[in-house]
Design a protein around this motif. Sequence first.
Motif, mmCIF file in Angstrom:
data_model
loop_
_atom_site.group_PDB
_atom_site.id
_atom_site.type_symbol
_atom_site.label_atom_id
_atom_site.label_comp_id
_atom_site.label_asym_id
_atom_site.label_seq_id
_atom_site.Cartn_x
_atom_site.Cartn_y
_atom_site.Cartn_z
ATOM 1 N N ASP A 36 0.769 -1.307 0.043
ATOM 2 C CA ASP A 36 -0.041 -0.126 -0.185
ATOM 3 C C ASP A 36 0.877 1.258 -0.042
ATOM 4 O O ASP A 36 0.404 2.275 -0.482
ATOM 5 N N ARG A 37 2.008 1.181 0.510
ATOM 6 C CA ARG A 37 2.969 2.338 0.576
ATOM 7 C C ARG A 37 4.076 2.226 -0.633
ATOM 8 O O ARG A 37 4.729 3.143 -0.807
ATOM 9 N N ALA A 77 -3.968 5.493 -7.905
ATOM 10 C CA ALA A 77 -3.605 6.355 -6.748
ATOM 11 C C ALA A 77 -3.523 5.885 -5.387
ATOM 12 O O ALA A 77 -2.807 6.624 -4.758
ATOM 13 N N GLY A 78 -3.716 4.824 -5.308
ATOM 14 C CA GLY A 78 -3.814 4.066 -3.835
ATOM 15 C C GLY A 78 -4.340 2.914 -3.961
ATOM 16 O O GLY A 78 -5.268 2.340 -4.720
ATOM 17 N N TRP A 106 -7.886 1.963 -6.290
ATOM 18 C CA TRP A 106 -8.649 3.131 -6.892
ATOM 19 C C TRP A 106 -7.539 3.851 -7.810
ATOM 20 O O TRP A 106 -6.490 4.242 -7.286
ATOM 21 N N ALA A 107 -7.815 4.701 -8.836
ATOM 22 C CA ALA A 107 -7.090 5.040 -9.718
ATOM 23 C C ALA A 107 -7.160 6.484 -9.450
ATOM 24 O O ALA A 107 -6.324 7.268 -9.890
ATOM 25 N N GLY A 108 -8.159 6.931 -8.626
ATOM 26 C CA GLY A 108 -8.065 8.453 -8.235
ATOM 27 C C GLY A 108 -9.056 9.203 -9.225
ATOM 28 O O GLY A 108 -9.507 8.641 -10.226
ATOM 29 N N PRO A 109 -9.195 10.530 -8.999
ATOM 30 C CA PRO A 109 -9.934 11.493 -9.495
ATOM 31 C C PRO A 109 -9.746 11.528 -11.123
ATOM 32 O O PRO A 109 -10.690 11.722 -11.929
ATOM 33 N N ASP A 110 -8.416 11.501 -11.425
ATOM 34 C CA ASP A 110 -8.118 11.835 -12.833
ATOM 35 C C ASP A 110 -7.780 10.398 -13.536
ATOM 36 O O ASP A 110 -7.436 10.480 -14.759
ATOM 37 N N THR A 162 -3.378 12.931 4.234
ATOM 38 C CA THR A 162 -3.670 12.212 3.024
ATOM 39 C C THR A 162 -2.570 10.948 2.859
ATOM 40 O O THR A 162 -1.201 11.297 2.889
ATOM 41 N N GLY A 163 -3.157 9.883 2.727
ATOM 42 C CA GLY A 163 -2.295 8.605 2.619
ATOM 43 C C GLY A 163 -1.674 8.763 1.180
ATOM 44 O O GLY A 163 -2.608 9.241 0.243
ATOM 45 N N ARG A 164 -0.527 8.302 1.043
ATOM 46 C CA ARG A 164 0.241 8.248 -0.193
ATOM 47 C C ARG A 164 0.853 7.029 -0.571
ATOM 48 O O ARG A 164 1.489 6.384 0.568
#
Length: 187
Positions: A36-37, A77-78, A106-110, A162-164
């Motif tokens: 995850d990281r 994205a995460g 998830w791929a994120g908003p973009d 925010t997790g990255r």
Amino acid sequence: MTTAPMGVGIGADELRRLVDRQQIVEVVFRYCRAVDRCDFDLLRTCYHPDGVDRHTGFTGDIDDYIDWLRTILARYAGTQHLIGQQFVEIDGDVARCESYGIATHWAGPDGDPQYDFTSGFRYIDRMERRCGEWRIAERLATRDWTRSDAGAFRPKEGDGPTGRPSREDPLYHLPGWPPSGNAEPGR
């Protein structure tokens, strides 16, 4: 009424099995953090050098697995891997560990919403203790179900940590941690 001191009735063999079990489940937890990281150095500590991973779409050793994961995880994205019940069977320096889990990607908003999905899985691991350390010798990452979450991504409602999927994650920058300045990764 008197009570026995804590630990009375627990023999050395039972205590060893409890310690072994804890060390084995911590390998699985460390694995989830590493993925995850996107902490590939930490991921390497979960497998013996000759360890094998069998995932959907991949079978190979740890070096090839890390190369494959770098490519796969770049589209997200995460991710978040949650571990539920774990059943550990130990026989000397070999163990079988079955860990139930749910992983969200998830791929994120973009990003491309086709990469937004959640799956139910089991890690079926053969762990071996070598030189006093439990690690994965072979993993069967068994996917039991997958659900599309296309278009379900929702951004945060406001400010906050925010997790990255990197060492930029707040985990690696917690003020005052590690207290001694030399804690081992994942511990």
